[in-house]
Design a protein around this motif. Structure first.
Motif, PDB file in Angstrom:
ATOM      1  N   VAL A 170      34.035 -58.692  -0.310  1.00 15.61           N
ATOM      2  CA  VAL A 170      34.256 -58.105  -1.641  1.00 15.61           C
ATOM      3  C   VAL A 170      35.746 -57.887  -1.878  1.00 15.61           C
ATOM      4  O   VAL A 170      36.280 -58.211  -2.948  1.00 15.61           O
ATOM      5  N   VAL A 171      36.434 -57.347  -0.876  1.00 18.95           N
ATOM      6  CA  VAL A 171      37.871 -57.107  -1.016  1.00 18.95           C
ATOM      7  C   VAL A 171      38.622 -58.424  -1.188  1.00 18.95           C
ATOM      8  O   VAL A 171      39.522 -58.536  -2.023  1.00 18.95           O
ATOM      9  N   SER A 210      40.751 -62.763  -7.201  1.00 16.63           N
ATOM     10  CA  SER A 210      40.561 -62.787  -8.656  1.00 16.63           C
ATOM     11  C   SER A 210      41.681 -62.012  -9.353  1.00 16.63           C
ATOM     12  O   SER A 210      42.145 -62.401 -10.420  1.00 16.63           O
ATOM     13  N   LEU A 211      42.140 -60.922  -8.733  1.00 11.17           N
ATOM     14  CA  LEU A 211      43.254 -60.158  -9.314  1.00 11.17           C
ATOM     15  C   LEU A 211      44.515 -61.009  -9.343  1.00 11.17           C
ATOM     16  O   LEU A 211      45.240 -61.027 -10.344  1.00 11.17           O
ATOM     17  N   ASN A 212      44.772 -61.725  -8.244  1.00  7.38           N
ATOM     18  CA  ASN A 212      45.933 -62.617  -8.214  1.00  7.38           C
ATOM     19  C   ASN A 212      45.818 -63.672  -9.302  1.00  7.38           C
ATOM     20  O   ASN A 212      46.799 -63.981  -9.986  1.00  7.38           O
ATOM     21  N   VAL A 265      37.490 -61.308  -2.378  1.00  7.59           N
ATOM     22  CA  VAL A 265      37.209 -61.909  -3.684  1.00  7.59           C
ATOM     23  C   VAL A 265      37.941 -61.151  -4.788  1.00  7.59           C
ATOM     24  O   VAL A 265      38.531 -61.754  -5.690  1.00  7.59           O
ATOM     25  N   SER A 266      37.928 -59.819  -4.714  1.00  5.54           N
ATOM     26  CA  SER A 266      38.607 -59.046  -5.756  1.00  5.54           C
ATOM     27  C   SER A 266      40.114 -59.287  -5.708  1.00  5.54           C
ATOM     28  O   SER A 266      40.768 -59.396  -6.745  1.00  5.54           O
ATOM     29  N   TYR A 267      40.677 -59.396  -4.496  1.00  9.42           N
ATOM     30  CA  TYR A 267      42.112 -59.663  -4.369  1.00  9.42           C
ATOM     31  C   TYR A 267      42.466 -61.021  -4.957  1.00  9.42           C
ATOM     32  O   TYR A 267      43.442 -61.154  -5.698  1.00  9.42           O
TER      33      TYR A 267
END
Length: 53
Positions: free
Chosen positions: A34-35, A41-43, A37-39
């Protein structure tokens, strides 16, 4: 030589160490994914916004 389908182990209900360890590893792996994927997608979103400006 076909392996029989996995049946739930009756010993797992007692909360023995291996099953608890396995569930803990599953939770850690899930959180890590999860971390990650979120990192990513944020990038991606930040790069997109930077390109649009």
């Amino acid at each position: 030589m076909t392996t029989p389908p996995e049946k739930p182990d009756p010993k797992m209900k007692s909360g023995s160490l291996p099953s608890a360890l396995r569930s803990g590893l599953n939770i850690a792996l899930f959180l890590f994914l999860v971390v990650l994927v979120s990192y990513l997608s944020l990038n991606f979103v930040l790069a997109l916004v930077d390109k649009l400006r």
